[in-house]
Design a protein around this motif. Structure first.
Motif, PDB file in Angstrom:
ATOM      1  N   ASP A   1      -0.249   2.689   7.088  1.00 55.27           N
ATOM      2  CA  ASP A   1      -0.808   2.962   5.769  1.00 55.27           C
ATOM      3  C   ASP A   1       0.128   3.814   4.893  1.00 55.27           C
ATOM      4  O   ASP A   1      -0.259   4.251   3.802  1.00 55.27           O
ATOM      5  CB  ASP A   1      -2.162   3.657   5.901  1.00 55.27           C
ATOM      6  CG  ASP A   1      -2.088   4.954   6.703  1.00 55.27           C
ATOM      7  OD1 ASP A   1      -1.034   5.205   7.330  1.00 55.27           O
ATOM      8  OD2 ASP A   1      -3.076   5.718   6.680  1.00 55.27           O
ATOM      9  N   THR A   2       1.354   4.047   5.348  1.00 56.02           N
ATOM     10  CA  THR A   2       2.321   4.809   4.554  1.00 56.02           C
ATOM     11  C   THR A   2       2.668   4.030   3.292  1.00 56.02           C
ATOM     12  O   THR A   2       2.940   2.827   3.351  1.00 56.02           O
ATOM     13  CB  THR A   2       3.614   5.060   5.363  1.00 56.02           C
ATOM     14  OG1 THR A   2       3.271   5.738   6.569  1.00 56.02           O
ATOM     15  CG2 THR A   2       4.596   5.896   4.575  1.00 56.02           C
ATOM     16  N   ASN A   3       2.665   4.711   2.148  1.00 48.84           N
ATOM     17  CA  ASN A   3       2.919   4.011   0.893  1.00 48.84           C
ATOM     18  C   ASN A   3       4.409   3.669   0.728  1.00 48.84           C
ATOM     19  O   ASN A   3       5.266   4.178   1.452  1.00 48.84           O
ATOM     20  CB  ASN A   3       2.412   4.817  -0.315  1.00 48.84           C
ATOM     21  CG  ASN A   3       3.068   6.188  -0.403  1.00 48.84           C
ATOM     22  OD1 ASN A   3       4.277   6.323  -0.374  1.00 48.84           O
ATOM     23  ND2 ASN A   3       2.239   7.228  -0.528  1.00 48.84           N
TER      24      ASN A   3
ATOM     25  N   PHE B   1      15.013  -1.017  13.559  1.00 48.26           N
ATOM     26  CA  PHE B   1      14.213  -0.741  12.366  1.00 48.26           C
ATOM     27  C   PHE B   1      12.852  -1.409  12.443  1.00 48.26           C
ATOM     28  O   PHE B   1      11.874  -0.908  11.870  1.00 48.26           O
ATOM     29  CB  PHE B   1      14.977  -1.162  11.111  1.00 48.26           C
ATOM     30  CG  PHE B   1      15.982  -0.145  10.682  1.00 48.26           C
ATOM     31  CD1 PHE B   1      15.621   0.931   9.887  1.00 48.26           C
ATOM     32  CD2 PHE B   1      17.305  -0.226  11.106  1.00 48.26           C
ATOM     33  CE1 PHE B   1      16.540   1.899   9.515  1.00 48.26           C
ATOM     34  CE2 PHE B   1      18.228   0.731  10.739  1.00 48.26           C
ATOM     35  CZ  PHE B   1      17.846   1.797   9.953  1.00 48.26           C
ATOM     36  N   LEU B   2      12.770  -2.528  13.149  1.00 51.42           N
ATOM     37  CA  LEU B   2      11.460  -3.135  13.376  1.00 51.42           C
ATOM     38  C   LEU B   2      10.581  -2.174  14.166  1.00 51.42           C
ATOM     39  O   LEU B   2       9.420  -1.930  13.811  1.00 51.42           O
ATOM     40  CB  LEU B   2      11.622  -4.450  14.144  1.00 51.42           C
ATOM     41  CG  LEU B   2      10.328  -5.089  14.656  1.00 51.42           C
ATOM     42  CD1 LEU B   2       9.417  -5.457  13.493  1.00 51.42           C
ATOM     43  CD2 LEU B   2      10.637  -6.316  15.510  1.00 51.42           C
TER      44      LEU B   2
ATOM     45  N   ILE C   1      11.238  10.296  13.141  1.00 52.73           N
ATOM     46  CA  ILE C   1      12.234   9.355  12.629  1.00 52.73           C
ATOM     47  C   ILE C   1      13.636   9.927  12.802  1.00 52.73           C
ATOM     48  O   ILE C   1      14.567   9.229  13.235  1.00 52.73           O
ATOM     49  CB  ILE C   1      11.956   9.050  11.147  1.00 52.73           C
ATOM     50  CG1 ILE C   1      10.675   8.236  11.000  1.00 52.73           C
ATOM     51  CG2 ILE C   1      13.127   8.298  10.510  1.00 52.73           C
ATOM     52  CD1 ILE C   1      10.221   8.077   9.566  1.00 52.73           C
ATOM     53  N   ALA C   2      13.796  11.204  12.445  1.00 54.98           N
ATOM     54  CA  ALA C   2      15.108  11.852  12.543  1.00 54.98           C
ATOM     55  C   ALA C   2      15.606  11.875  13.983  1.00 54.98           C
ATOM     56  O   ALA C   2      16.791  11.641  14.250  1.00 54.98           O
ATOM     57  CB  ALA C   2      15.031  13.272  11.982  1.00 54.98           C
TER      58      ALA C   2
ATOM     59  N   ALA D   1       6.212   1.405  14.769  1.00 57.95           N
ATOM     60  CA  ALA D   1       5.722   2.379  15.746  1.00 57.95           C
ATOM     61  C   ALA D   1       5.744   3.808  15.222  1.00 57.95           C
ATOM     62  O   ALA D   1       4.777   4.550  15.381  1.00 57.95           O
ATOM     63  CB  ALA D   1       6.551   2.283  17.038  1.00 57.95           C
ATOM     64  N   ALA D   2       6.865   4.204  14.597  1.00 62.73           N
ATOM     65  CA  ALA D   2       7.008   5.606  14.179  1.00 62.73           C
ATOM     66  C   ALA D   2       6.354   5.885  12.825  1.00 62.73           C
ATOM     67  O   ALA D   2       5.836   6.972  12.600  1.00 62.73           O
ATOM     68  CB  ALA D   2       8.488   5.984  14.128  1.00 62.73           C
TER      69      ALA D   2
END
Length: 207
Positions: free
Chosen positions: A145-147, A134-135, A11-12, A140-141
């Protein structure tokens, strides 16, 4: 909250490449820094960072996917962004040589903070390319399943990193030599930045 170091690094990196690329955010911060001074430029930078939170919020809840896959909604956002950039550009093109000479240094650096903040917020918040970025980021990144807490953490990081980058840009463009040069030839710079913003609006519409 379960933060994955690999995901965060990805992400960074994606964000760094995007934020240093020339665009409306950079153009408006540069213009604010040289024309208005450091403090207004910093408020504009914070506005841009806050605009990131808007994109993060609707990306987390899936609204960015709706925008990207609903032609009339995406086109409306695109036209609003283009119109805003053109308005900023035309205003800059009307800059006159006497505009700086007729004002004292105190008057040039004086600015209502929320106006500078609003310029940054709208410039970033209305940018449809940010919507698509941001989409892509949240589909993609970031694993599906990230909370929510972890997604929020990533989003806050992106907002803070964006604001910090443009605050840095504000500082380095406020060196005395640069400011002195701008005071002599500032109207040409304003007109150039106005042309850049109008070209960006045309590119948005063309793309």
């Amino acid at each position: 909250m379960n933060i994955d170091a690999g995901v965060w690094a990805a992400i960074a990196l994606m964000h760094f490449v995007a934020v240093i690329s020339p665009g409306p955010d950079f153009a408006i911060v540069l213009k604010q820094s040289l024309q208005k001074g450091l403090r207004p430029a910093l408020w504009t930078s914070l506005g841009i960072g806050s605009g990131i939170l808007l994109h993060v919020a609707y990306s987390i809840f899936g609204v960015s996917l709706v925008i990207a896959t609903t032609p009339w909604l995406y086109q409306t956002l695109l036209y609003l962004a283009a119109a805003y950039f053109i308005w900023l550009g035309v205003s800059a093109l009307r800059s006159k040589p006497s505009s700086l000479k007729d004002e004292s240094p105190e008057q040039r650096t004086k600015s209502i903070w929320y106006k500078a903040f609003g310029i940054g917020f709208l410039t970033n918040g209305l940018n449809p390319k940010a919507t698509l970025f941001f989409l892509a980021l949240f589909t993609a990144a970031i694993p599906i399943d990230t909370n929510l807490a972890t997604k929020t953490f990533y989003g806050v990081y992106l907002a803070l990193a964006t604001g910090a980058w443009f605050c840095f840009v504000s500082y380095i463009t406020n060196f005395k030599q640069i400011r002195d040069s701008y005071q002599s030839h500032g109207h040409w710079f304003d007109r150039a930045m106005g042309l850049v913003l109008i070209v960006m609006a045309i590119i948005l519409l063309w793309a």
